[in-house]
Scaffold this motif. Structure first.
Motif: not given
Length: 259
Positions: A66-77, A134-141, A157-159
């Motif tokens: 688990t981590m903040s949503f905005s960090g998930l894609i970077g963690a995958l990369e 909207v969630n920071l870094g989300s598709n909805f943004e 934008t929010y976490e």
């Protein structure tokens, strides 16, 4: 000759042996009810049950990170996790970076406002001059920024906790997926309501890195998703957490007569 026979037998046995179990490292925010959230110190939700069902099919272990949503894609990369299970929407930009499984949730973008709808918002066309969370870094943004009237919308934008700010009138509206917003409204004490119909269909899937290991894991997980759809387990998980089956395309769902 004997050595050749022994070598051939060894290779045959290795080929017949089951592959070693892997650990699938899955990133999620743990703060996106009812898909991934923590209650009584336990991580739970649709995504948790879904990935555990996948691991049961593949014979692998699953580790939730688990981590903040905005960090998930970077963690995958960066390779710190193998995939992200947080209702990640397939977009052309993300497809350039990642290989996706087949969709496992079909949903729509939904505007949500304070109960009573004091600003008279009926959809995205009414968001001009409004502050929208909207969630920071989300598709909805991304969807908000692509609207024809995006230049007239104050996108904030929010976490986390944007629902509370809308309920208190600090923000005029937020945009999230239709399914989650329905659950938030039904299960939380916050005075909120949906404003209008969903304005964009979205398809959610699991992303993997575009390398040999990522593609191999994606293929294995995708095959497991097919089985979970065929045996009804995926629909069962959807009914448990969402009280509806969101695992089919919206057009297909709409075409199915009500029981």
């Amino acid at each position: 000759m004997l050595r050749t026979l022994v070598s051939a037998l060894t290779l045959s046995l290795l080929a017949a042996a089951p592959s070693m179990a892997e650990t699938i490292r899955v990133g999620m925010s743990g703060g996106y009810f009812p898909f991934t959230f923590v209650r009584a110190d336990k991580l739970q939700g649709f995504e948790v049950d879904f990935l555990e069902a996948i691991a049961a099919e593949t014979g692998d272990d699953v580790e939730f990170v688990t981590m903040s949503f905005s960090g998930l894609i970077g963690a995958l990369e960066s390779g710190r996790i193998d995939t992200v299970a947080n209702q990640i929407t397939i977009t052309p930009e993300r497809q350039e970076k990642f290989d996706f499984t087949q969709p496992y949730v079909y949903d729509g973008a939904q505007v949500v406002v304070q109960k009573g709808n004091p600003k008279g918002i009926a959809g995205p066309q009414d968001l001009s001059g409004k502050t929208v969370a909207v969630n920071l870094g989300s598709n909805f943004e991304e969807l908000l920024r692509a609207l024809p009237n995006a230049a007239d919308i104050d996108i904030k934008t929010y976490e986390t906790n944007f629902e509370q700010d809308v309920a208190l009138g600090r923000v005029d509206a937020f945009v999230m997926d239709r399914v989650s917003t329905a659950q938030v409204i039904a299960k939380s004490p916050l005075p909120l309501e949906q404003a209008g119909a969903p304005f964009d269909e979205i398809q959610n899937a699991l992303p993997f890195r575009k390398d040999a290991a990522g593609e191999a894991m994606r293929a294995k997980v995708d095959a497991a998703i097919t089985k979970l759809k065929e045996n009804g387990k995926l629909a069962e998980i959807s009914q448990k957490w969402l009280e509806q089956d969101v695992t089919k395309p919206l057009a297909e769902t709409a075409a199915t007569p009500a029981p």
